[in-house]
Design an enzyme around this catalytic site. Structure first.
Site, mmCIF file in Angstrom:
data_model
loop_
_atom_site.group_PDB
_atom_site.id
_atom_site.type_symbol
_atom_site.label_atom_id
_atom_site.label_comp_id
_atom_site.label_asym_id
_atom_site.label_seq_id
_atom_site.Cartn_x
_atom_site.Cartn_y
_atom_site.Cartn_z
ATOM 1 N N CYS B 86 0.832 -1.205 0.000
ATOM 2 C CA CYS B 86 0.000 0.000 0.000
ATOM 3 C C CYS B 86 0.873 1.263 0.000
ATOM 4 C CB CYS B 86 -0.977 -0.056 1.178
ATOM 5 S SG CYS B 86 -2.423 0.986 0.952
ATOM 6 N N HIS B 194 -3.441 -5.865 1.116
ATOM 7 C CA HIS B 194 -2.756 -6.059 2.400
ATOM 8 C C HIS B 194 -2.666 -7.536 2.788
ATOM 9 C CE1 HIS B 194 -2.538 -1.835 3.852
ATOM 10 N NE2 HIS B 194 -3.526 -1.682 3.001
ATOM 11 N N GLU B 196 -0.893 -8.809 5.102
ATOM 12 C CA GLU B 196 -0.770 -8.945 6.566
ATOM 13 C C GLU B 196 -2.117 -8.957 7.258
ATOM 14 O OE1 GLU B 196 -0.459 -6.197 4.934
ATOM 15 O OE2 GLU B 196 -0.968 -4.437 6.152
#
Lengths: 90, 217
Positions: B86, B194, B196
């Site tokens: 990002c 994302h 994560e």
């Protein structure tokens, strides 16, 4: 009617802190450029407007700048006609 | 195996990444303040999402001059693995480690959603657990995720097999549906989604685990 091209610069009043400008100024040092003592970020708004004459164009843009483009509490603005040559509209 | 996560003023996904790499995958992970210059001893560096330096001027424009990023360039030259997620992707393009630029989403909305993605290249070590055209779903959350580049650069990315991820349904107007790219060598990956946020069973999606766990093998 004629078409007028203008540019309005909107910038924070000198007394208002500009964190974006300060952060950018610190990046100039990291780029290796010393001596930038002041860096403030503003907006440039380009527009074209139809009006009977330049005075009418000016007053329309002034109203727009005061009420829409800038917040007079924290911002100043200035106006510049981009092209003194007006384009007649048929 | 050690992972370093660069923390800028304004990073807000740094702790999510650490939870994923250390909490879910058990990889020793450290935070690296943006003024650090020593990247010795790290096998991989993560540039996390967030709003580095408030995203002033342009996303990633000021972070690009952080002292740690000079060291990152030599880290990459030596073959070190880097992933930018990002805002991290935006920083890598501003830094010139990846081609192109990320601009305001086409519809001007900030998009917070889940995106279906297709794995387009398995060249990078981050993607080696996948097969080409595998489908995964990952969270996205960005206002400026519209990937743009010139036609010449797009051709180069295609010729170099550097397009890592494509959106199944383009949410932001990115050219060629691009969601993530790598450098030519494949050791640098930048992506808007994302991974994560999709590593913990409790969150109901572990599609991102595979990308970060590649470092364990």
């Amino acid at each position: 009617m004629s078409l007028f091209k203008a540019r309005v610069f909107v910038h924070l009043r000198p007394s208002v802190l500009d964190p974006a400008g300060e952060a950018t100024r610190s990046a100039t040092k990291r780029l290796g450029i010393d001596g930038v003592t002041q860096l403030r970020i503003g907006k440039s708004i380009e527009l074209e407007i139809e009006a009977a004459n330049k005075d009418e164009a000016r007053s329309k843009i002034e109203l727009m700048s005061d009420r829409l483009l800038a917040n007079p509490v924290i911002e100043d603005w200035s106006l510049e006609f981009k092209d003194e040559q007006k384009t007649p509209i048929n | 195996m050690n992972i370093g996560i660069i923390v800028f003023p304004g990073s807000n996904c740094d702790r999510d990444v650490r939870w994923a790499t250390e909490g879910c995958l058990g990889i020793p992970t450290s935070f690296l303040w943006h003024e650090t210059t020593d990247l010795n001893g790290y096998d991989a560096i993560v540039i996390p999402g967030g709003f580095s330096y408030g995203d002033y001027l342009r996303c990633g424009a000021i972070a690009r001059f952080a002292p740690v990023l000079n060291s990152l360039i030599s880290f990459v030259d030596k073959g070190g693995k880097v992933i930018g997620i990002c805002n991290g992707f935006q920083i890598l393009t501003e830094l010139g480690l990846l081609h192109g630029a990320l601009t305001r989403n086409k519809n001007l909305n900030f998009i917070c959603d889940r995106a279906n993605l297709s794995i387009e290249s398995t060249k990078s070590s981050w993607m080696k657990n996948y097969k080409k055209h595998d489908s995964i779903s990952l969270p996205i959350a960005h206002g400026e995720g519209r990937y743009q580049c010139s036609n010449d650069v797009l051709k180069k990315l295609q010729d170099d097999d550097s397009i890592a991820l494509r959106y199944a349904h383009n949410p932001n107007g990115s050219i060629n549906d691009i969601a993530g790219i790598t450098n030519k060598k494949g050791n640098v990956l930048g992506m808007m989604p994302h991974p994560e946020r999709a590593c913990d069973d409790a969150l109901g999606n572990i599609d991102g685990k595979s990308i970060l766990s590649t470092l364990l093998s």
